[in-house]
Design a protein around this motif. Structure first.
Motif, PDB file in Angstrom:
ATOM      1  N   MET A 146       0.825  -1.203   0.000  1.00  0.00           N
ATOM      2  CA  MET A 146       0.000   0.000   0.000  1.00  0.00           C
ATOM      3  C   MET A 146       0.862   1.256   0.000  1.00  0.00           C
ATOM      4  O   MET A 146       0.602   2.218  -0.719  1.00  0.00           O
ATOM      5  CB  MET A 146      -0.910  -0.009   1.231  1.00  0.00           C
ATOM      6  N   PHE A 147       1.926   1.245   0.795  1.00  0.00           N
ATOM      7  CA  PHE A 147       2.804   2.403   0.877  1.00  0.00           C
ATOM      8  C   PHE A 147       3.771   2.452  -0.315  1.00  0.00           C
ATOM      9  O   PHE A 147       4.258   3.529  -0.668  1.00  0.00           O
ATOM     10  CB  PHE A 147       3.572   2.388   2.197  1.00  0.00           C
ATOM     11  N   VAL A 148       4.036   1.294  -0.934  1.00  0.00           N
ATOM     12  CA  VAL A 148       4.806   1.301  -2.182  1.00  0.00           C
ATOM     13  C   VAL A 148       4.039   2.082  -3.242  1.00  0.00           C
ATOM     14  O   VAL A 148       4.602   2.899  -3.993  1.00  0.00           O
ATOM     15  CB  VAL A 148       5.098  -0.132  -2.656  1.00  0.00           C
ATOM     16  N   GLY A 149       2.714   1.852  -3.300  1.00  0.00           N
ATOM     17  CA  GLY A 149       1.891   2.609  -4.237  1.00  0.00           C
ATOM     18  C   GLY A 149       1.879   4.096  -3.932  1.00  0.00           C
ATOM     19  O   GLY A 149       1.921   4.935  -4.841  1.00  0.00           O
ATOM     20  N   GLU A 150       1.839   4.434  -2.637  1.00  0.00           N
ATOM     21  CA  GLU A 150       1.877   5.850  -2.262  1.00  0.00           C
ATOM     22  C   GLU A 150       3.209   6.486  -2.664  1.00  0.00           C
ATOM     23  O   GLU A 150       3.263   7.632  -3.130  1.00  0.00           O
ATOM     24  CB  GLU A 150       1.664   5.997  -0.751  1.00  0.00           C
ATOM     25  N   ALA A 151       4.308   5.738  -2.473  1.00  0.00           N
ATOM     26  CA  ALA A 151       5.626   6.259  -2.861  1.00  0.00           C
ATOM     27  C   ALA A 151       5.690   6.474  -4.375  1.00  0.00           C
ATOM     28  O   ALA A 151       6.230   7.480  -4.856  1.00  0.00           O
ATOM     29  CB  ALA A 151       6.722   5.299  -2.410  1.00  0.00           C
ATOM     30  N   THR A 164       7.068  -0.781 -10.913  1.00  0.00           N
ATOM     31  CA  THR A 164       7.438  -1.461  -9.671  1.00  0.00           C
ATOM     32  C   THR A 164       7.862  -2.888  -9.984  1.00  0.00           C
ATOM     33  O   THR A 164       7.183  -3.593 -10.745  1.00  0.00           O
ATOM     34  CB  THR A 164       6.260  -1.475  -8.695  1.00  0.00           C
ATOM     35  N   ILE A 165       8.977  -3.301  -9.417  1.00  0.00           N
ATOM     36  CA  ILE A 165       9.480  -4.668  -9.581  1.00  0.00           C
ATOM     37  C   ILE A 165       9.856  -5.206  -8.212  1.00  0.00           C
ATOM     38  O   ILE A 165      10.489  -4.504  -7.398  1.00  0.00           O
ATOM     39  CB  ILE A 165      10.687  -4.715 -10.534  1.00  0.00           C
ATOM     40  N   THR A 166       9.499  -6.448  -7.935  1.00  0.00           N
ATOM     41  CA  THR A 166       9.834  -7.095  -6.671  1.00  0.00           C
ATOM     42  C   THR A 166      11.048  -7.994  -6.879  1.00  0.00           C
ATOM     43  O   THR A 166      11.023  -8.896  -7.726  1.00  0.00           O
ATOM     44  CB  THR A 166       8.650  -7.922  -6.147  1.00  0.00           C
ATOM     45  N   ILE A 167      12.080  -7.756  -6.115  1.00  0.00           N
ATOM     46  CA  ILE A 167      13.270  -8.607  -6.188  1.00  0.00           C
ATOM     47  C   ILE A 167      13.109  -9.794  -5.250  1.00  0.00           C
ATOM     48  O   ILE A 167      13.203 -10.952  -5.650  1.00  0.00           O
ATOM     49  CB  ILE A 167      14.534  -7.793  -5.843  1.00  0.00           C
ATOM     50  N   VAL A 168      12.891  -9.521  -3.992  1.00  0.00           N
ATOM     51  CA  VAL A 168      12.515 -10.504  -2.973  1.00  0.00           C
ATOM     52  C   VAL A 168      11.319  -9.913  -2.244  1.00  0.00           C
ATOM     53  O   VAL A 168      11.046  -8.708  -2.370  1.00  0.00           O
ATOM     54  CB  VAL A 168      13.694 -10.801  -2.015  1.00  0.00           C
ATOM     55  N   PRO A 169      10.578 -10.683  -1.464  1.00  0.00           N
ATOM     56  CA  PRO A 169       9.354 -10.145  -0.851  1.00  0.00           C
ATOM     57  C   PRO A 169       9.549  -8.857  -0.065  1.00  0.00           C
ATOM     58  O   PRO A 169       8.658  -8.007  -0.057  1.00  0.00           O
ATOM     59  CB  PRO A 169       8.905 -11.294   0.060  1.00  0.00           C
ATOM     60  N   GLU A 170      10.696  -8.659   0.573  1.00  0.00           N
ATOM     61  CA  GLU A 170      10.866  -7.451   1.379  1.00  0.00           C
ATOM     62  C   GLU A 170      11.538  -6.302   0.621  1.00  0.00           C
ATOM     63  O   GLU A 170      11.684  -5.205   1.164  1.00  0.00           O
ATOM     64  CB  GLU A 170      11.671  -7.757   2.645  1.00  0.00           C
ATOM     65  N   ASN A 227       3.177   7.101  -6.369  1.00  0.00           N
ATOM     66  CA  ASN A 227       2.368   8.285  -6.682  1.00  0.00           C
ATOM     67  C   ASN A 227       3.104   9.573  -6.325  1.00  0.00           C
ATOM     68  O   ASN A 227       3.015  10.578  -7.046  1.00  0.00           O
ATOM     69  CB  ASN A 227       1.040   8.229  -5.925  1.00  0.00           C
ATOM     70  N   ALA A 228       3.832   9.542  -5.199  1.00  0.00           N
ATOM     71  CA  ALA A 228       4.565  10.742  -4.773  1.00  0.00           C
ATOM     72  C   ALA A 228       5.631  11.114  -5.796  1.00  0.00           C
ATOM     73  O   ALA A 228       5.805  12.299  -6.150  1.00  0.00           O
ATOM     74  CB  ALA A 228       5.187  10.511  -3.400  1.00  0.00           C
ATOM     75  N   PHE A 229       6.378  10.116  -6.302  1.00  0.00           N
ATOM     76  CA  PHE A 229       7.401  10.411  -7.297  1.00  0.00           C
ATOM     77  C   PHE A 229       6.778  10.806  -8.633  1.00  0.00           C
ATOM     78  O   PHE A 229       7.347  11.623  -9.369  1.00  0.00           O
ATOM     79  CB  PHE A 229       8.331   9.202  -7.469  1.00  0.00           C
ATOM     80  N   ASN A 230       5.627  10.252  -8.962  1.00  0.00           N
ATOM     81  CA  ASN A 230       4.934  10.669 -10.178  1.00  0.00           C
ATOM     82  C   ASN A 230       4.558  12.140 -10.119  1.00  0.00           C
ATOM     83  O   ASN A 230       4.741  12.886 -11.087  1.00  0.00           O
ATOM     84  CB  ASN A 230       3.672   9.820 -10.374  1.00  0.00           C
ATOM     85  N   ARG A 231       4.028  12.569  -8.959  1.00  0.00           N
ATOM     86  CA  ARG A 231       3.656  13.980  -8.814  1.00  0.00           C
ATOM     87  C   ARG A 231       4.877  14.876  -8.920  1.00  0.00           C
ATOM     88  O   ARG A 231       4.852  15.937  -9.552  1.00  0.00           O
ATOM     89  CB  ARG A 231       2.943  14.198  -7.471  1.00  0.00           C
ATOM     90  N   PHE A 232       5.969  14.453  -8.295  1.00  0.00           N
ATOM     91  CA  PHE A 232       7.200  15.247  -8.347  1.00  0.00           C
ATOM     92  C   PHE A 232       7.709  15.356  -9.784  1.00  0.00           C
ATOM     93  O   PHE A 232       8.103  16.438 -10.236  1.00  0.00           O
ATOM     94  CB  PHE A 232       8.264  14.603  -7.455  1.00  0.00           C
ATOM     95  N   ASN A 233       7.687  14.244 -10.521  1.00  0.00           N
ATOM     96  CA  ASN A 233       8.168  14.258 -11.910  1.00  0.00           C
ATOM     97  C   ASN A 233       7.305  15.143 -12.800  1.00  0.00           C
ATOM     98  O   ASN A 233       7.814  15.829 -13.700  1.00  0.00           O
ATOM     99  CB  ASN A 233       8.215  12.839 -12.464  1.00  0.00           C
ATOM    100  N   GLN A 234       6.003  15.138 -12.566  1.00  0.00           N
ATOM    101  CA  GLN A 234       5.116  15.961 -13.381  1.00  0.00           C
ATOM    102  C   GLN A 234       5.354  17.449 -13.130  1.00  0.00           C
ATOM    103  O   GLN A 234       5.188  18.273 -14.030  1.00  0.00           O
ATOM    104  CB  GLN A 234       3.658  15.604 -13.074  1.00  0.00           C
ATOM    105  N   GLU A 235       5.769  17.809 -11.912  1.00  0.00           N
ATOM    106  CA  GLU A 235       6.060  19.205 -11.610  1.00  0.00           C
ATOM    107  C   GLU A 235       7.409  19.628 -12.180  1.00  0.00           C
ATOM    108  O   GLU A 235       7.535  20.689 -12.790  1.00  0.00           O
ATOM    109  CB  GLU A 235       6.045  19.434 -10.096  1.00  0.00           C
ATOM    110  N   LYS A 236       8.416  18.788 -11.972  1.00  0.00           N
ATOM    111  CA  LYS A 236       9.779  19.157 -12.347  1.00  0.00           C
ATOM    112  C   LYS A 236      10.094  18.861 -13.808  1.00  0.00           C
ATOM    113  O   LYS A 236      10.890  19.558 -14.432  1.00  0.00           O
ATOM    114  CB  LYS A 236      10.796  18.422 -11.456  1.00  0.00           C
TER     115      LYS A 236
END
Length: 967
Positions: free
Chosen positions: A862-867, A888-894, A869-878
């Motif tokens: 859930m917080f991976v998705g929030e992160a 998003t890619i998972t290397i290992v579960p953690e 979204n946060a970087f998407n907003r930053f990229n759209q501004e800058k």
């Protein structure tokens, strides 16, 4: 025989149709008063274009409009070139003028002339295309690139060959002449046509259109057009040098220095302007040098010297040759130094001697001959009367030179001579940082050297010590213009009772007064005792004249804290003997001054100048000379920090162990340990935070309730409130989420999360309305616009929406042994070579496409998705003008990776991470603690290997070796 004038007239008459310009027309919107008035250009085609009309239109258009507009354009370029100043220590600009300068000049007058020349004459005139050509150039020089491109494009299509008025598709079979496909206009014409027509501007428009693409940073379009023209058999030979020049300019902009230099040299075959050739060869030499082709670089510099009439260029060319040829010949540097000194002796280089001596100093510095370099720099300063900028550079280099060889007193003196406002901003920062520190270091060094000297004198036997002090006294008094021995009163050496005045003119046979140094010295001393230090001015007896000078002198004898400086003691043997530390108390006081001076200098090097090697040297000297001093504790602790800063970890650890044993109760160790201890409440809140981030929401909420009963707010409270509200939003418990966000706003209004909390409260209050709108919203997407996924194999440098490929194109089949992972495109990667079982290793290729990576450690989805979204907003501004996908890619579960990009190269990806890292904690992810995320870059090939190995630590260690200071 037919006379020549009649032949020309006949040729003109019979070639009317063939000479007519292409079928152009004018669509002009007029103001109301002029709506019914018809311009000559609008009347084109209404009547036959007879010979007299053609001659009239050509003559007036040529000499009244084209000539004047072209002359004005050349004057603009000439003024821009004259105002341009090259810095031969840096890579030269490709052109000797700047578009910023031309854009501010009278370009509008050129456009006005061109427009009037077109509208006020018949469009069948032979000079219409030339006027359009000038108009396009003017738009480009005004930096109106879109308009310039439209004009050149119009020339390309409107003035292309026609088939009885109909357009012929350019480059098609219809334009195929004799099996040659061409986009150019054939300039091969019979003699009679050469005499009666001008060369077509269409071919030249291709050249300037390429220049427009390059100025717009459209490298692909420019490269494509250049390739077409270079392979075009009908492209005229006369424009080949311009074609080579633009090829060089394109490679120059792309930092492909070797290719840029090659094409630039090829373009230099035209023209007889020696200075322009010299500049181009100098630039070619710089480009070859950047490409590592030293031999070609030296040849280009030597050619530049041969053509140059600018002593600046010649001096720096020789300087560059010396730097490049040092390894080829033992005496190469000396030969170039001798050439520079020969130049300095010639009268025509008289005004450039300061630059020549400066260059000679840099040559001496290259072979670490610091003394000779300093002498040449001082000579450069002495000849820089009319060149203040060069004088500042010489003073600056003198300061740097002495700083590097640890002559700090001299370095301060030279830095103090620099007029800071006349040097570059980076150099200003260096001077302003070093100068105050060097002043203190110089004072401390003076005190240390003085105390070392008097201690050395104290060790001598008394007789030798007294003789040495007498010798020093004589030297000091001589330097100050005083007599060698002090007399009690004027005339005390005369016989008693002799009151006769001294005879200055030698009437009694003695030596003339002004030739007797003893008498003059004694007289000066007596004068100073009686009248004081009088200024050397007329009417010195008049008090008013003296009062104007004496106060100014006294004002100078004031310290920095406005306290009067004690008057200097009178020089005498007794005074010098009193400065010698002969007793134990005096020796201890002298040592204290040395210790404090060393410690102070070490701290200045460490804290103000970040010069850790010099700080280490000073601290080591202090500990070596005074290991039992009270200041040894602080010096030892600081020395440990300096060892760590210079990555000398073994010395730091060794000294740390010895320090802990020697100073077990050190306040420095206690402060460090205290800083490492954490508040129990902070530990508990940190654990609760980790439970939230890792997705253990029930345990986190329960632990938070229990902790809040025991402890009040902490630094973790805003983050906990924010992430807890996110959890309740996902559960659609909006009332509880708003309560937590409102609590954050009330208790922590200055937190970076307060603004986000206010926005979320507003959105939650209108949640039903927003969801209904989004549900009813119908979005139609073009069928051909698809979003490109993560391409882990291709070298694509720009991510954009691309059209679907033709299904008829067959891709290389994948081997059966390789399974394509979901979302990963392995097409076009498999080579024809057989597969091997060798495990691939990480490779770093700077020119490969790279992703910027945000590594998330133990963060719930859930917080991976929030992160994300946060970087998407930053990229759209800058980066609003670029599309930067985030996947998003998972290397290992953690371990989760947010992949941004890809970027064209490693430098672009690193630039992105350098921009993002400082703003992540305060702006992008203020709710996520720094230990939960990190930054990295990775190429598609390395990402595949990482997905197979699943060892992020190994990849981090690999990148740490490549870029040790970045991640």
């Amino acid at each position: 025989m037919i006379p020549i004038p009649y032949m020309v007239a006949a040729l003109l008459f019979f070639s009317l149709k063939s000479m007519a310009q292409p079928y152009t027309s004018i669509e002009l919107k007029k103001d109301k008063p002029y709506e019914n008035r018809t311009l000559p250009a609008e009347k084109t085609g209404n009547k036959k274009f007879t010979l007299p009309k053609r001659i009239y239109n050509n003559t007036v258009t040529h000499f009244n409009y084209y000539f004047n507009a072209n002359q004005r354009l050349n004057e603009i370029l000439e003024r821009a070139s004259e105002s341009h100043r090259d810095d031969y220590t840096q890579l030269l600009s490709f052109y000797d003028y700047d578009l910023e300068t031309t854009a501010q000049d009278q370009i509008d007058t050129v456009l006005y002339k061109c427009t009037a020349g077109i509208l006020l004459h018949d469009l069948r005139s032979d000079w219409v295309d030339n006027l359009y050509m000038l108009m396009g150039k003017a738009y480009l020089l005004r930096k109106d690139f879109d308009s310039a491109q439209m004009v050149f494009q119009y020339i390309n299509y409107a003035f292309a060959p026609k088939d009885e008025g109909y357009d012929i598709p350019i480059g098609s079979n219809a334009s195929n002449a004799g099996g040659i496909f061409s986009i150019s206009t054939n300039e091969k014409r019979p003699l009679w046509k050469k005499l009666t027509t001008t060369l077509p501007s269409r071919n030249e428009s291709f050249i300037w259109m390429t220049r427009t693409f390059i100025e717009q940073d459209k490298a692909a379009e420019a490269a494509g057009l250049l390739a077409l023209l270079r392979s075009d058999a009908l492209f005229p030979v006369r424009l080949q040098p311009e074609l080579d020049e633009l090829s060089a300019y394109l490679f120059y902009k792309l930092n492909a220095y070797d290719s840029a230099a090659n094409y630039l040299v090829r373009a230099l075959k035209k023209g007889n302007d020696h200075m322009a050739k010299a500049r181009s060869y100098y630039l070619a030499g710089q480009l070859y040098e950047l490409a590592g082709n030293n031999k070609a670089s030296i040849q280009s510099y030597q050619t530049a010297i041969r053509f140059s009439t600018d002593p600046f260029m010649e001096v720096y060319a020789r300087l560059n040759i010396a730097a490049l040829s040092t390894g080829d010949k033992d005496n190469a540097l000396q030969e170039n130094l001798n050439e520079l000194l020969k130049m300095a002796k010639k009268d025509k280089y008289d005004v450039y001697r300061d630059i020549i001596y400066y260059a000679a100093a840099k040559l001496e510095l290259s072979r670490k001959n610091y003394n000779a370099a300093q002498q040449w720099l001082l000579r450069s300063v002495s000849f820089s009367n009319d060149n203040p900028l060069q004088k500042q550079q010489s003073f600056l280099l003198l300061g740097d030179l002495n700083y590097d060889r640890k002559a700090y007193s001299q370095s301060f003196r030279f830095y103090d001579s620099v007029q800071v406002n006349m040097v570059k901003e980076k150099e200003q920062e260096r001077i302003n940082t070093r100068k105050p520190a060097l002043q203190l270091i110089a004072m401390n060094e003076e005190n240390i050297n003085r105390e070392d000297s008097v201690q050395q004198i104290a060790t001598l036997p008394e007789a030798e010590r007294t003789a040495l002090l007498k010798k020093i006294l004589r030297q000091l008094r001589k330097e100050r213009g005083l007599k060698e021995t002090e007399e009690t009163s004027f005339g005390s050496d005369l016989p008693a009772g002799n009151t006769q005045a001294a005879d200055l003119f030698n009437n009694n046979g003695a030596e003339f007064y002004f030739l007797n140094s003893s008498l003059r010295s004694r007289g000066l001393g007596e004068f100073n005792r009686r009248w004081g230090n009088r200024p050397n001015i007329d009417n010195w007896r008049r008090q008013s004249a003296v009062d104007k000078v004496i106060p100014a002198q006294n004002q100078a004898i004031v310290s920095a804290d406005n306290k009067p400086v004690p008057k200097k003691e009178e020089l005498s043997l007794e005074a010098l003997q009193n400065t010698i530390p002969l007793t134990e108390e005096q020796k201890e006081l002298s040592n204290t001054m040395i210790i404090r001076g060393l410690l102070e200098n070490g701290k200045i090097f460490q804290e103000q100048l970040d010069d850790y090697p010099s700080a280490i040297e000073v601290y080591e000297e202090l500990l070596r000379r005074f290991p039992r001093a009270a200041e040894a504790e602080e010096a030892g602790f600081n020395l440990i920090q300096c060892y760590r800063k210079t990555n000398n970890l073994s010395a730091a650890d060794s000294l740390q162990n010895a320090f802990a044993k020697t100073f077990a109760d050190s306040k420095f160790l206690n402060n460090t340990n205290a800083a490492n201890k954490k508040d129990p409440a902070e530990i508990i809140y940190s654990n609760i935070y980790n439970l939230f981030i890792e997705g253990k929401f029930e345990s986190a909420i329960q632990a938070k309730k229990q902790t809040e009963q025991q402890y009040k707010n902490s630094q973790w409270t805003p983050q906990l409130l924010y992430i807890e509200s996110i959890y309740y939003i996902k559960q659609k418990a909006d009332t509880i989420a708003i309560n937590r966000l409102q609590q954050l706003l009330t208790s922590f209004p200055s937190s970076p999360l307060a603004e986000k909390a206010a926005t979320m409260i507003d959105v939650l209050s209108r949640r039903a309305e927003i969801e209904k709108y989004l549900t009813d919203l119908s979005v139609e997407r073009p069928a051909e616009a698809v979003t490109r996924g993560i391409d882990l194999t291709g070298p694509a440098s720009i991510i954009n929406t691309i059209p679907k490929k033709d299904s008829s194109v067959t891709a290389t089949p994948l081997p059966k042994e390789i399974k394509q992972a979901p979302g990963i495109n392995l097409t076009n990667v498999v080579k024809s070579a057989p597969l091997t079982l060798a495990e691939p290793e990480y490779e770093f290729v700077p020119t490969d496409t790279q992703y910027a990576v945000i590594v998330l450690n133990k963060v719930d989805g859930m917080f991976v998705g929030e992160a994300r979204n946060a970087f998407n907003r930053f990229n759209q501004e800058k980066f609003y003008n670029r599309r930067l996908p985030i996947n998003t890619i998972t290397i290992v579960p953690e371990i989760q990776l947010l992949l941004v990009g890809p970027f064209p190269s490693a430098s672009d990806a690193v630039s992105y991470t350098d921009l993002v890292k400082p703003q992540a904690a305060s702006r992008i992810l203020p709710w996520l603690s720094a230990d939960k995320y990190g930054f990295q870059i990775i190429s598609p090939a390395n990402l595949r290997i990482l997905q197979n190995k699943k060892d992020i630590a190994a990849y981090r260690a690999f990148m740490q070796k490549i870029l040790p200071d970045k991640f």
